[in-house]
Design an enzyme around this catalytic site. Structure first.
Site, short mmCIF file in Angstrom:
data_model
loop_
_atom_site.label_atom_id
_atom_site.label_comp_id
_atom_site.label_asym_id
_atom_site.label_seq_id
_atom_site.Cartn_x
_atom_site.Cartn_y
_atom_site.Cartn_z
N ASN A 162 -4.57 6.18 -1.63
CA ASN A 162 -4.00 6.55 -0.33
C ASN A 162 -3.43 7.96 -0.33
O ASN A 162 -3.46 8.67 0.66
CB ASN A 162 -2.92 5.55 0.08
CG ASN A 162 -3.53 4.23 0.53
OD1 ASN A 162 -4.73 4.17 0.84
ND2 ASN A 162 -2.74 3.18 0.55
N GLU A 167 -6.48 -1.09 -7.52
CA GLU A 167 -5.64 -0.06 -8.12
C GLU A 167 -4.44 -0.79 -8.71
O GLU A 167 -3.70 -1.45 -7.99
CB GLU A 167 -5.22 0.88 -6.99
CG GLU A 167 -4.62 2.17 -7.40
CD GLU A 167 -4.40 3.08 -6.18
OE1 GLU A 167 -4.42 2.60 -5.01
OE2 GLU A 167 -4.17 4.28 -6.38
N HIS A 188 -3.15 -3.32 -6.08
CA HIS A 188 -3.45 -2.87 -4.72
C HIS A 188 -4.92 -3.08 -4.41
O HIS A 188 -5.78 -2.45 -5.00
CB HIS A 188 -3.06 -1.38 -4.63
CG HIS A 188 -3.32 -0.76 -3.29
ND1 HIS A 188 -3.71 0.55 -3.14
CD2 HIS A 188 -3.27 -1.28 -2.05
CE1 HIS A 188 -3.87 0.81 -1.86
NE2 HIS A 188 -3.63 -0.28 -1.18
N SER A 237 0.81 -1.21 0.00
CA SER A 237 0.00 0.00 0.00
C SER A 237 0.85 1.26 0.00
O SER A 237 0.33 2.34 -0.24
CB SER A 237 -0.98 0.01 1.18
OG SER A 237 -0.45 -0.65 2.28
P1 NAD Z 1 -0.84 -9.40 7.64
O1 NAD Z 1 0.17 -9.13 8.67
O2 NAD Z 1 -2.23 -9.72 8.03
O3 NAD Z 1 -0.37 -10.62 6.73
C1 NAD Z 1 0.96 -10.79 6.27
C2 NAD Z 1 1.18 -12.28 6.09
O4 NAD Z 1 2.41 -12.47 5.41
C3 NAD Z 1 1.29 -13.03 7.42
O5 NAD Z 1 0.42 -14.14 7.40
C4 NAD Z 1 2.74 -13.48 7.45
O6 NAD Z 1 2.92 -14.73 8.12
C5 NAD Z 1 3.05 -13.60 5.98
N1 NAD Z 1 4.48 -13.54 5.72
C6 NAD Z 1 5.39 -12.71 6.27
N2 NAD Z 1 6.63 -13.00 5.79
C7 NAD Z 1 6.49 -14.01 4.91
C8 NAD Z 1 7.39 -14.75 4.11
N3 NAD Z 1 8.69 -14.48 4.12
N4 NAD Z 1 6.90 -15.73 3.34
C9 NAD Z 1 5.59 -16.02 3.34
N5 NAD Z 1 4.68 -15.36 4.09
C10 NAD Z 1 5.13 -14.36 4.87
O7 NAD Z 1 -0.80 -8.14 6.66
P2 NAD Z 1 -1.92 -7.61 5.66
O8 NAD Z 1 -2.72 -6.58 6.35
O9 NAD Z 1 -2.58 -8.75 5.02
O10 NAD Z 1 -1.03 -6.83 4.60
C11 NAD Z 1 -0.25 -7.51 3.65
C12 NAD Z 1 0.21 -6.53 2.58
O11 NAD Z 1 -0.92 -5.91 1.98
C13 NAD Z 1 1.09 -5.40 3.05
O12 NAD Z 1 2.01 -5.09 2.05
C14 NAD Z 1 0.11 -4.26 3.22
O13 NAD Z 1 0.73 -3.00 3.11
C15 NAD Z 1 -0.81 -4.50 2.06
N6 NAD Z 1 -2.15 -3.91 2.18
C16 NAD Z 1 -2.80 -3.94 3.36
C17 NAD Z 1 -4.08 -3.39 3.46
C18 NAD Z 1 -4.84 -3.43 4.76
O14 NAD Z 1 -5.85 -2.73 4.87
N7 NAD Z 1 -4.41 -4.21 5.74
C19 NAD Z 1 -4.67 -2.82 2.32
C20 NAD Z 1 -3.98 -2.84 1.12
C21 NAD Z 1 -2.72 -3.38 1.06
#
Ligand code: NAD
Length: 732
Positions: free
Chosen positions: A514, A476, A464, A443
């Site tokens: 964002n 996006e 995204h 993001s």
């Molecule tokens: P989260 O913490 O819920 O999930 C991340 C997952 O990645 C975890 O299950 C973790 O175990 C796994 N992980 C970490 N390192 C790893 C590796 N080396 N190999 C395999 N798996 C691994 O996070 P999230 O909220 O799902 O966000 C994930 C991504 O999406 C981020 O880049 C975030 O910026 C983006 N994002 C989040 C949102 C939101 O609202 N939360 C919205 C858009 C984008």
């Protein structure tokens, strides 16, 4: 070419079939109305015809009105557009009313012929208003069918008699969710609610409708509202029995829309005033309010953004001309909140998914999210147990990168950390075929930088998603500096498969959504820090049509994210960092442990069960309210202009390349006041000269962040509008 054809069978039933050539779904046009009218008149005049069935030659009945005809009626009327619209709408009413009366004597109510509607599938908008004018509605038992009146969602209301007929058929209370919320139902639910009369197996549809027509008695074809003894179901709104529901409906609309949306209010007026008079007068009243809404620039802007442009983007308006890039196998790395949601929607779209996390257990937990979500769908009758099993069988949960072999697209959704992202990119790359595309769901991190870890940067892209993935309609798509056309086409085809609306933007800090929403949140906190009453901040935003005030939105997404972004931005900008006032608010809240809804405490207070109770009482002490408060419009303009000017800057810098994407993306991505049609539509409504001058004023009073970008001042000087300019340059 004709939209309607008629065939009279040996049994004396004339079957009128709606089948618009060259379209997958029927839509109603003025020509269609004229054809239908002529066929019905012919059948009514023909002694050999005992009755009529109106059906469709397609899988569905109809998708609604061709909304372009509204613009056509307005434009054709020259300098009296309201008259053109009113007369055009009354012309449609006349056709429907002739169907409803079916040739009967208006005094004795005798001598009419029965007319039934037979709906093989989906029937929306005018596709339901036409059946409502017939005497009985049959629908095929087709679980994919959706029946209802969705007009309110594009800024208008059911203006083809649907408002007047449904209120009279069901009563105000029962009709409210269909009229005011645009609720769509499957056939059985529609029958239970009284929207339609009978649901039959598909092969019985025509026979059942014909049998009813042949057996109908004169009484069966007189609508309750055409009888002398008609009583509003549940009580008319001005009777003691009915008025409480109307008071309730009115309060609900006011509470939800805060007066910002013209259509729901006009709809309520049409229902209330229409209930005081006989049906034919009520229809005229409905037509007047409908004209009133159509004349409001909000309705054209909403129709353009939420219907015409949204559909154009979904159909690939900005897709590179390349062969089909559909995704058969998808890899998702990171089975957390976002990854699990992405895997779920992809599996539901029929795509095989490899869902990967650091351990098999973590990956399985991610799949558990889909299990829980689908269980709910089954419990609510929206999905069969077989379909659930087949969907879940498409998701393979694993910790083994080798399982990514053969996927067409990978989306990583691991922690927001460039190091972790680079590591999984490299690990995945070893197993990917040469045609695969790699996408990041980051993001905040620039795509061009992340692409450095991939040895085919042309095949690296940003996709995204917004949270919650299942619910949010926008994705996006971000082009990095080196992203190639094939990656863009693949991302767009994938978005289409999972039925999301895509926008394609160029890589820049925070991309588009964002980038615009952060200043909105920050402005909310600045206002608070200046001593503006928090209720004024929140209500000003809601009264402008924002779904959530900035403080509530901050609570929803958690202040943690805000603090993280502030830290990163400060590090990137050094001495030029302009958001000290914002940081102070974030820090003060963090110090008190009030990090938002998840923490059970934020700008709002929450009960133990997590219900939002109201603004936190301690706010007044933490951020003392000033004696003199600004005018409402000033607060509203600060909150709107701060987002809108950022959208203009994104266009000016080439992050956005198409204002349609800017408008649609703003509404679907962060809830930008939908009544406006989006930031560029809003600026056009204000007029660029006024908008530029107002931004100058705000800049003088509140700081350079409101200074109008050169693009806006240039357009203001020439009196140009964004959508007018885009039309002339051919980009719509
Ligand atoms: P989260 O913490 O819920 O999930 C991340 C997952 O990645 C975890 O299950 C973790 O175990 C796994 N992980 C970490 N390192 C790893 C590796 N080396 N190999 C395999 N798996 C691994 O996070 P999230 O909220 O799902 O966000 C994930 C991504 O999406 C981020 O880049 C975030 O910026 C983006 N994002 C989040 C949102 C939101 O609202 N939360 C919205 C858009 C984008």
């Amino acid at each position: 070419m004709t939209d309607f054809t008629m065939q009279t069978d040996a049994d004396g039933v004339a079957v009128i079939t709606w089948d618009v050539p060259g379209r997958s779904m029927n839509v109603m046009s003025l020509q269609g109305f004229a054809e239908l009218d002529a066929l019905v008149a012919g059948a009514l005049a023909d002694d050999a015809v005992k009755g009529i069935v109106i059906t469709s030659g397609k899988e569905s009945f109809a998708g609604g009105m061709d909304l372009n005809i509204i613009a056509g009626m307005r434009d054709a009327a020259g300098d009296d557009p309201a008259r053109g619209l009113f007369e055009g709408v009354m012309g449609m009413h006349a056709v429907l009313r002739r169907i409803e009366r079916a040739g009967m004597d208006p005094k004795t109510l005798k001598g009419g012929k029965p007319i039934a509607a037979a709906l093989p599938g989906t029937a929306l908008g005018i596709g339901l208003e036409l059946p409502l004018a017939t005497h009985r509605i049959f629908a095929a038992d087709n679980p994919k069918a959706r029946i209802g009146l969705p007009e309110i969602n594009v800024g208008i209301f059911p203006g083809g008699g649907g408002t007047t007929r449904l209120a009279r058929k069901l009563g105000v209370l029962a009709a409210a969710p269909f009229l005011l919320e645009g609720r769509l139902s499957a056939p059985d639910a529609a029958q239970k609610a009284g929207l339609i009369d009978a649901v039959v197996p598909p092969q019985d549809l025509l026979p059942a409708a014909k049998a009813w027509v042949l057996a109908a008695r004169p009484d069966d074809i007189v609508k309750p509202w055409d009888r002398k003894d008609f009583r509003f179901p549940g009580g008319a709104p001005y009777h003691p029995a009915g008025y409480m529901t109307f008071v309730g409906a009115s309060a609900m609309v006011a509470g939800r829309t805060m007066g910002a949306f013209p259509a729901p209010r006009a709809l309520l007026s049409a229902v209330y005033e229409g209930a005081l008079v006989p049906f034919d007068t009520a229809i005229r009243i409905e037509a007047r309010w409908f004209t009133h809404v159509l004349m409001n620039p909000s309705s054209s802007a909403m129709i353009r953004s939420l219907f015409i442009d949204k559909e154009a983007l979904e159909k690939g308006a900005n897709r590179p001309a390349l062969p089909d890039q559909k995704v058969a196998r998808l890899g998702v790395i990171g089975a957390g909140m976002m990854g699990a949601g992405i895997a779920n929607v992809a599996a539901q779209a029929g795509i095989a998914v490899v869902l990967l996390d650091t351990t098999a257990e973590a990956a399985q937990r991610g799949k558990g999210h889909a299990e829980a979500d689908l269980a709910k769908a089954v419990a609510r009758g929206r999905m069969s147990a077989d379909a659930r099993d087949a969907t879940l069988a498409r998701i393979t949960a694993t910790d083994d990168f080798a399982a990514l072999g053969g996927v067409d697209l990978v989306i990583e959704a691991v922690f927001e950390d460039p190091g972790v992202k680079a590591e999984v990119t490299r690990k995945a790359m070893a197993h990917l075929g040469p045609d695969s595309v790699f996408a990041s769901n980051t993001s905040t991190l620039p795509i061009t930088g992340l692409a450095g870890a991939f040895d085919r940067p042309a095949d690296f892209i940003g996709i995204h998603f917004f949270s919650p993935v299942e619910k949010m309609a926008l994705v996006e798509i971000i082009r990095g500096k080196q992203t190639g056309e094939r990656a863009v086409a693949r991302a767009l085809d994938f978005a289409r498969q999972i039925r999301k609306t895509p926008i394609v933007v160029n890589d820049a800090r925070f991309f588009y959504a964002n980038r615009c929403i952060i200043p909105y949140l920050n402005e909310g906190m600045r206002l608070l820090a200046e001593g503006v009453a928090p209720a004024l901040v929140e209500n000003a935003a809601r009264m402008m049509g924002m779904p959530l005030g900035p403080l509530q939105l901050l609570d929803e997404i958690s202040l943690e994210l805000g603090l993280r972004i502030a830290r990163a931005t400060r590090a990137a900008m050094g001495a030029a960092y302009p958001d000290g006032a914002v940081d102070a608010v974030l820090q003060a809240m963090a110090d008190k442990g009030r990090m938002g809804r998840k923490a059970g405490a934020g700008f709002y207070a929450y009960s133990d069960k997590g219900e939002r109770l109201g603004l936190w009482e301690g706010l007044a002490q933490a951020f003392p309210v000033a004696g003199a408060q600004p005018a409402l419009l000033d607060v509203q303009h600060r909150l709107m202009f701060i987002q809108t000017l950022e959208a203009v800057r994104a266009l000016e810098e080439g992050v956005l390349t198409d204002i349609r994407e800017g408008d649609v993306g703003a509404i679907l991505g962060w809830g930008y006041a939908p009544w406006s049609g989006g930031p560029f539509s809003w600026l056009d409504m204000l007029g660029t000269p006024y908008a530029a001058a107002r931004a100058e004023e705000l800049a003088e009073s509140y700081g350079p962040r409101f200074a109008p970008p050169a693009l806006l001042t240039g357009m203001a000087e020439h009196g140009q509008s964004f959508h007018g300019r885009a039309e002339r340059s051919g980009a719509a």
